[in-house]
Design an enzyme around this catalytic site. Structure first.
Site, PDB file in Angstrom:
ATOM      1  N   HIS A 190      -1.051  14.628  -9.206  1.00 33.83           N
ATOM      2  CA  HIS A 190      -1.092  13.240  -8.742  1.00 33.83           C
ATOM      3  C   HIS A 190      -2.213  12.425  -9.361  1.00 33.83           C
ATOM      4  O   HIS A 190      -2.345  11.242  -9.069  1.00 33.83           O
ATOM      5  CB  HIS A 190      -1.228  13.197  -7.218  1.00 33.83           C
TER       6      HIS A 190
HETATM    7  C1  UD1 Z   1      -6.103   9.792  -2.874  1.00 37.78           C
HETATM    8  C2  UD1 Z   1      -7.522  10.071  -3.368  1.00 37.78           C
HETATM    9  C3  UD1 Z   1      -7.519  11.346  -4.203  1.00 37.78           C
HETATM   10  C4  UD1 Z   1      -6.882  12.486  -3.457  1.00 37.78           C
HETATM   11  C5  UD1 Z   1      -5.480  12.075  -3.008  1.00 37.78           C
HETATM   12  C6  UD1 Z   1      -4.762  13.151  -2.245  1.00 37.78           C
HETATM   13  C7  UD1 Z   1      -8.943   8.114  -3.877  1.00 37.78           C
HETATM   14  C8  UD1 Z   1      -9.540   7.338  -4.977  1.00 37.78           C
HETATM   15  N1  UD1 Z   1      -7.998   9.005  -4.237  1.00 37.78           N
HETATM   16  O1  UD1 Z   1      -5.309   9.549  -4.024  1.00 37.78           O
HETATM   17  O2  UD1 Z   1      -8.857  11.685  -4.525  1.00 37.78           O
HETATM   18  O3  UD1 Z   1      -6.818  13.612  -4.290  1.00 37.78           O
HETATM   19  O4  UD1 Z   1      -5.621  10.914  -2.169  1.00 37.78           O
HETATM   20  O5  UD1 Z   1      -3.469  12.752  -1.939  1.00 37.78           O
HETATM   21  O6  UD1 Z   1      -9.305   7.925  -2.742  1.00 37.78           O
HETATM   22  N2  UD1 Z   1       0.938   6.267  -0.959  1.00 37.78           N
HETATM   23  C9  UD1 Z   1       2.035   6.481  -0.169  1.00 37.78           C
HETATM   24  N3  UD1 Z   1       1.818   6.870   1.124  1.00 37.78           N
HETATM   25  C10 UD1 Z   1       0.577   7.028   1.648  1.00 37.78           C
HETATM   26  C11 UD1 Z   1      -0.530   6.768   0.829  1.00 37.78           C
HETATM   27  C12 UD1 Z   1      -0.341   6.383  -0.471  1.00 37.78           C
HETATM   28  O7  UD1 Z   1       3.158   6.365  -0.605  1.00 37.78           O
HETATM   29  O8  UD1 Z   1       0.469   7.419   2.814  1.00 37.78           O
HETATM   30  C13 UD1 Z   1       1.149   5.850  -2.358  1.00 37.78           C
HETATM   31  C14 UD1 Z   1       1.046   4.341  -2.537  1.00 37.78           C
HETATM   32  O9  UD1 Z   1       1.933   3.962  -3.514  1.00 37.78           O
HETATM   33  C15 UD1 Z   1      -0.362   4.172  -3.047  1.00 37.78           C
HETATM   34  C16 UD1 Z   1      -0.537   5.435  -3.883  1.00 37.78           C
HETATM   35  O10 UD1 Z   1       0.186   6.459  -3.182  1.00 37.78           O
HETATM   36  O11 UD1 Z   1      -0.559   3.015  -3.732  1.00 37.78           O
HETATM   37  C17 UD1 Z   1      -1.957   5.856  -4.068  1.00 37.78           C
HETATM   38  O12 UD1 Z   1      -2.574   6.051  -2.794  1.00 37.78           O
HETATM   39  P1  UD1 Z   1      -4.172   6.078  -2.671  1.00 37.78           P
HETATM   40  O13 UD1 Z   1      -4.591   6.400  -1.298  1.00 37.78           O
HETATM   41  O14 UD1 Z   1      -4.731   4.865  -3.323  1.00 37.78           O
HETATM   42  O15 UD1 Z   1      -4.602   7.275  -3.648  1.00 37.78           O
HETATM   43  P2  UD1 Z   1      -3.960   8.721  -3.895  1.00 37.78           P
HETATM   44  O16 UD1 Z   1      -3.337   8.743  -5.223  1.00 37.78           O
HETATM   45  O17 UD1 Z   1      -3.149   9.215  -2.742  1.00 37.78           O
END
Ligand code: UD1
Length: 386
Positions: free
Chosen positions: A221
Site C-alpha cells: 500500500h
Molecule cells: C496510513 C498510514 C500508513 C499506514 C497505513 C496502514 C499515514 C501517512 N499513512 O496509510 O503509514 O501504513 O495507514 O493502512 O498516516 N481509505 C479508505 N478507507 C479508510 C481509510 C482510507 O478507503 O478507512 C483510502 C482513501 O482513499 C484514502 C486512502 O485510503 O485517501 C489513504 O488513506 P490514508 O489514511 O491517508 O493513508 P493510508 O494509505 O491508509
C-alpha cells in the site's frame, strides 16, 4: 500512598489508522491493570473509518469503543493533519490530561503530538527512534518530528537509541521496552482464522492453498509502490510471475485497489493463482501470515510479525526503518528488483530462506513494561510520594 487519581489527569491514548490498533490494544489493558495509573481515554482520530480497516480490527483486538472520535476521514496530508489538530485541541482543553500517548508514525501520531506539545502536555511516543532515512516517506517525517517533541520515548530495538542520540534527544528520555505488536500477535495466535476459511468466506477456492509449497501472503500500500501507474504495473507483473511459482493470497488495501482500477490495470489481477481479497481482519491476517511460506510486503508491521513468526519476508522497499528484522529476523529488502525477488522465492521454495531469531524483548510483555514505567513516571511528575 496517596491516591493519584485526584491529582493526575487522564492519559489520552490516540489511534488513527490500522497499524495503531495492534499497539494500543495491549497497552490499554496493561494501563487498566497498573496500580496507581490514572484512567485512560481512547481517542480515535477517524483517519481510518472503513469497516475492514477499522471496526473489524477493534473487535479482533478486543479494543473498547473510543471515548472520543474526531471523525476526520481522508484528505491530503496537510488537510488530514490540520483537521486532526483542530479537532484534538478542544479534547485536550476539556480533559487536561496528564499525558498524551501516541504510537507509530501515521499522520494522526504527529498531529496529536503537536497539539499536546504546544500545550505543554507531555507526549509519550511508543515505537520511537525508527528511521528509514528516506524523507520521501511521509511516515519518516512523522517519526522524526514526533520524537523531537516527545517527553518520553519507548523503543522497540536498540538501534533506535543511536538514531535518537544523533538527533540530540537526551538518553534519559528514551526507554527500551520491546515491541507491542508482538503482544498482540501472541494474544491473537490461538484465535487465528485458518487461511482456507478466510479464502472460502470471500468466495475463493481454498483448494488453491493446498499447493505442495503452500502459499505466499502479499500486502502492498505504500505510495512509492502503488501511486504511479507505471510502477504499479511493474509491481503487478512481478506478483504475476511469483504466483506462477507459488499461489499468493493478497488482501488489497483500499488505496491500492482504487489505484489499480484508476490505472486500468484490473485485468492483471485476473490470475487464478493470485487470490485477491478485501482487507482482512487481524485474526485472518495472523492466520495467513503464520501459515505462509513467505510474505511479500511493503508494510512495517508485517516485517516485524514475520520475524516473530519465523516466516521469510521479502520487503518491496529500498530501505526499512526496522533494520533488526534484517539483522536478526527473517526479512530481506528486495525493492522492485524482479530478478532478485524471483531468486529469493526460489531459494525459499527449495527449503532455504532466512530463519532468523526473535529479537530481545519481543516477548509479549512490552505493554506491562510500559505501564509500569509510565505509571511511576506520572506519579513522580505529580509529586506523589510513596
Ligand atoms: C496510513 C498510514 C500508513 C499506514 C497505513 C496502514 C499515514 C501517512 N499513512 O496509510 O503509514 O501504513 O495507514 O493502512 O498516516 N481509505 C479508505 N478507507 C479508510 C481509510 C482510507 O478507503 O478507512 C483510502 C482513501 O482513499 C484514502 C486512502 O485510503 O485517501 C489513504 O488513506 P490514508 O489514511 O491517508 O493513508 P493510508 O494509505 O491508509
Amino acid at each position: 500512598m496517596k491516591s493519584a487519581d485526584h491529582r493526575i489527569g487522564p492519559v489520552l491514548c490516540v489511534v488513527g489508522a490500522r497499524p495503531n490498533y495492534m499497539k494500543m490494544a495491549p497497552l490499554l489493558r496493561a494501563f487498566a491493570a497498573q496500580p496507581g495509573m490514572p484512567p485512560a481515554l481512547l481517542v480515535h482520530t477517524g483517519q481510518h473509518y472503513d469497516f475492514a480497516l477499522n471496526d473489524k480490527l477493534f473487535v479482533d483486538l478486543e479494543l473498547p469503543a473510543p471515548d472520543v472520535n474526531l471523525e476526520v476521514g481522508s484528505g491530503s496530508h496537510a488537510v488530514q493533519t490540520a483537521e486532526v489538530m483542530k479537532r484534538f485541541e478542544p479534547v485536550v482543553d476539556a480533559q487536561q490530561p496528564s499525558c498524551v500517548v501516541v504510537v507509530g508514525d501515521v499522520n494522526s501520531t504527529l498531529a496529536c503530538s503537536l497539539v499536546a506539545a504546544k500545550k505543554l502536555v507531555p507526549v509519550v511516543h511508543v515505537e520511537a527512534g525508527l528511521r528509514s532515512f528516506d524523507r520521501t516517506m511521509p511516515e519518516e517525517i512523522n517519526r522524526v518530528l514526533t520524537d523531537q517533541i516527545s517527553d518520553l520515548l519507548y523503543t522497540t530495538e536498540r538501534d533506535a537509541h543511536d538514531n535518537l542520540a544523533r538527533e540530540g534527544i537526551a538518553a534519559e528520555r528514551v526507554v527500551f521496552v520491546g515491541n507491542l505488536m508482538i503482544d498482540s500477535l501472541q494474544a491473537a495466535l490461538p484465535k487465528a482464522v485458518a487461511p482456507e476459511e478466510t479464502v472460502r468466506r470471500e468466495g475463493g477456492d481454498p483448494g488453491l492453498l493446498r499447493h505442495p509449497k503452500g502459499f505466499g501472503v502479499v500486502t502492498l500500500h505504500r505510495p512509492s509502490n502503488v501511486d504511479d501507474p507505471a510502477t504499479l504495473r511493474e509491481v503487478l507483473g512481478i506478483l504475476g510471475e511469483v504466483a506462477q511459482r507459488l499461489p499468493l493470497v493478497w488482501p488489497i488495501h483500499p488505496r491500492t485497489r482504487a489505484n489499480v482500477e484508476r490505472a486500468g490495470l484490473a485485468s492483471l489481477l485476473a490470475n487464478p493463482r493470485l487470490i485477491c481479497l478485501p482487507p482482512q481482519g487481524y485474526l485472518e491476517m495472523v492466520g495467513l501470515m503464520s501459515r505462509a511460506t513467505l510474505a511479500l510486503t511493503d508494510s512495517g508491521g508485517v516485517q516485524e510479525e514475520t520475524t516473530a513468526l519465523g516466516v521469510p519476508c521479502l520487503t518491496m522497499r529500498a530501505n526499512t526503518e526496522r533494520p533488526i528484522t534484517i539483522e536478526q529476523g527473517t526479512n530481506t529488502l528486495v525493492g522492485r528488483d524482479r530478478a532478485k525477488i524471483l531468486a529469493c522465492v526460489e531459494e525459499i521454495l527449495s527449503g532455504g530462506g532466512k530463519r532468523g531469531r526473535v529479537p530481545e524483548y519481543w516477548d509479549g510483555r512490552t505493554a506491562g513494561r510500559i505501564a509500569m514505567h509510565l505509571g511511576a513516571w506520572l506519579q513522580r511528575r505529580a509529586g506523589v510520594t510513596g
